[in-house]
Design an enzyme around this catalytic site. Structure first.
Site, PDB file in Angstrom:
ATOM      1  N   ASP A 199      58.585 100.261  33.419  1.00 48.31           N
ATOM      2  CA  ASP A 199      59.019  98.852  33.394  1.00 48.31           C
ATOM      3  C   ASP A 199      60.478  98.688  32.956  1.00 48.31           C
ATOM      4  O   ASP A 199      61.071  97.631  33.184  1.00 48.31           O
ATOM      5  CB  ASP A 199      58.132  98.033  32.443  1.00 48.31           C
ATOM      6  CG  ASP A 199      56.658  98.123  32.804  1.00 48.31           C
ATOM      7  OD1 ASP A 199      56.356  98.477  33.958  1.00 48.31           O
ATOM      8  OD2 ASP A 199      55.821  97.853  31.925  1.00 48.31           O
ATOM      9  N   MET A 246      55.039  96.697  40.248  1.00 48.71           N
ATOM     10  CA  MET A 246      54.678  96.628  38.815  1.00 48.71           C
ATOM     11  C   MET A 246      55.884  96.208  37.971  1.00 48.71           C
ATOM     12  O   MET A 246      56.953  95.931  38.495  1.00 48.71           O
ATOM     13  CB  MET A 246      54.168  97.982  38.343  1.00 48.71           C
ATOM     14  CG  MET A 246      52.682  98.186  38.541  1.00 48.71           C
ATOM     15  SD  MET A 246      52.166  99.699  37.716  1.00 48.71           S
ATOM     16  CE  MET A 246      50.389  99.598  37.943  1.00 48.71           C
ATOM     17  N   THR A 287      58.791 104.165  30.018  1.00 47.17           N
ATOM     18  CA  THR A 287      57.963 103.225  30.779  1.00 47.17           C
ATOM     19  C   THR A 287      58.635 102.980  32.127  1.00 47.17           C
ATOM     20  O   THR A 287      59.863 102.924  32.214  1.00 47.17           O
ATOM     21  CB  THR A 287      57.756 101.858  30.082  1.00 47.17           C
ATOM     22  OG1 THR A 287      57.275 100.920  31.046  1.00 47.17           O
ATOM     23  CG2 THR A 287      59.019 101.274  29.478  1.00 47.17           C
TER      24      THR A 287
HETATM   25  O1  F6P Z   1      53.643  99.412  31.474  1.00 42.97           O
HETATM   26  C1  F6P Z   1      53.522 100.142  32.631  1.00 42.97           C
HETATM   27  C2  F6P Z   1      52.580  99.470  33.581  1.00 42.97           C
HETATM   28  O2  F6P Z   1      52.482 100.260  34.739  1.00 42.97           O
HETATM   29  C3  F6P Z   1      52.922  98.026  33.950  1.00 42.97           C
HETATM   30  O3  F6P Z   1      53.926  97.947  34.917  1.00 42.97           O
HETATM   31  C4  F6P Z   1      51.584  97.524  34.403  1.00 42.97           C
HETATM   32  O4  F6P Z   1      51.495  96.131  34.235  1.00 42.97           O
HETATM   33  C5  F6P Z   1      50.632  98.224  33.486  1.00 42.97           C
HETATM   34  O5  F6P Z   1      51.288  99.383  33.023  1.00 42.97           O
HETATM   35  C6  F6P Z   1      49.322  98.630  34.107  1.00 42.97           C
HETATM   36  O6  F6P Z   1      48.524  99.148  33.104  1.00 42.97           O
HETATM   37  P1  F6P Z   1      47.217 100.012  33.301  1.00 42.97           P
HETATM   38  O7  F6P Z   1      47.620 101.381  33.747  1.00 42.97           O
HETATM   39  O8  F6P Z   1      46.590 100.028  31.966  1.00 42.97           O
HETATM   40  O9  F6P Z   1      46.398  99.337  34.350  1.00 42.97           O
END
Ligand code: F6P
Length: 372
Positions: free
Chosen positions: A134, A176, A132
């Protein structure tokens, strides 16, 4: 012959293909295994949509962004089937057995670790890798995807400097990271942001405004604010906590409904909190501000060398674990080594930024404001 399945779940991240390649090449060339990919995460496991991974399909993918298998945010116990949420773990077990899989490797973030544990509890031999942008998976020093996203976000902060300088503006850049501040903190520090706001440290907007005005008084005519998408003011955090406490304690349905509505309103406000914060800063400082939301650009493109190395060594170590008969574990990076961490230990936990983390201490000693 040993057969393993691979799926990628949750948000994509750079390095997934490098990990698939490492798993596949090591399994096929070192151990003569069969490798089956499931399309689109747990949905493909449920729908039995597979692709045979062989030398040809694994070739040329090391440098590619995204995932060749596709991904989804489905949860095995709450699958959307014809508009209703259904527990489909039994069907997934059937498909696992039908393919006579010896192990299933799930590549994902925190949510995937929980979902993988659910499948392991159903009787499947499941191993996971932590991915991830994150960087918030418990039990591992790092997740692949983070280093690449950090590079992209840092470059963005770098680029905002010159235009902030030219126009004497406050530039607010949203990074993010979900509810963890690693990406905003790392990019903010590496990019030389003046203010860094992360979920782990609730901020006070007046403190942020004062820091910007102090810079102005000291002769700096612009400021860069790196804000994590999950960062919130102390007042907001308190309001949300009180509303959810009220809902938990509600004795009547009417009270519960009112508290739910309040929580929904608070969540709606979270949607554009960065823009609102920039407007507040303009009002408090009298300085013009602009907002840049980096969004999914942080997840796209080729993985960095660091992510390729991490994904490759975790993938190879995972096949060693399969050969050793391990199951119910996540293959983690711990220092120079890899470790097999029980999924029960990982699932449901999040690695957030400790308030005394060395990056925070370094930033504070340079005068960076965290809004607290
Ligand atoms: O978990 C990875 C991530 O990019 C987070 O940083 C962000 O909040 C989320 O996914 C966004 O999710 P999606 O791609 O479903 O909009």
């Amino acid at each position: 012959m040993t057969t393993i399945g691979i799926l990628t779940a949750g948000g994509d991240s750079p390095g997934l293909n490098a990990a698939i390649r490492a798993l596949g090449k090591s399994a096929i060339h070192q151990h003569g295994m069969h490798v089956l990919g499931f399309r689109d995460g747990f949905r493909g496991l449920m729908q039995n949509r597979t692709v045979r991974l062989d030398s040809e399909s694994l070739s040329g993918i090391l440098t590619k962004g995204g995932t060749i298998l596709g991904t989804s945010r489905d949860k095995p116990h709450k699958m959307d089937v014809g508009g209703s949420r259904m527990d489909m773990t039994d069907l997934m077990l059937e498909n696992f057995q039908q393919h006579q899989l010896d192990a299933l490797v799930c590549l994902g973030g925190g949510g995937t670790q929980k979902n993988a544990l659910r499948l392991a509890q159903k009787g499947m031999r499941v191993l996971t890798l932590p991915k991830t942008i994150d960087n918030d998976v418990w039990g591992t020093d790092a997740t692949f995807g983070f280093d690449t996203a950090l590079g992209i976000a840092t470059e963005a902060v770098d680029r905002l400097h010159s235009t902030a300088h030219s126009h004497h503006r406050i530039m607010v850049v949203e990074v993010m990271g979900h509810n963890a501040g690693w990406l905003a903190l790392g990019a903010g520090l590496a990019g030389g942001a003046d203010v860094i706001l992360i979920p782990e440290i609730p901020f006070d907007i007046d403190v942020v405004a004062e820091a910007i005005l102090a810079r102005r008084a000291g002769g700096s005519t612009f400021s860069i604010v790196a804000v994590s998408e999950g960062a919130r003011s102390g007042a907001h955090v308190e309001r949300k906590r009180t509303a959810s406490e009220r809902r938990d304690e509600a004795e009547t349905d009417a009270d519960r409904t009112a508290a739910d509505r309040e929580l929904d309103a608070i969540r709606d406000e979270e949607g554009d909190h960065t823009k609102r914060m920039a407007r507040q800063l303009e009002a408090l400082t009298g300085l013009e501000s602009r907002v840049t939301i980096l969004g999914h650009v942080q997840r796209g493109g080729a993985p960095s060398a660091v992510d390729r190395l991490l994904a490759t060594r975790l993938g190879a170590a995972c096949i060693d674990a399969v050969v050793d008969g391990a199951g119910g574990v996540m293959i983690a990076a711990q220092g120079e080594n890899t470790a097999r961490v029980d999924l029960e230990e990982v699932a449901g936990r999040r690695k957030t930024v400790p308030p005394d983390h060395r990056w925070i201490r370094a930033a504070r000693s340079l005068g960076v404001c965290f809004g607290d």
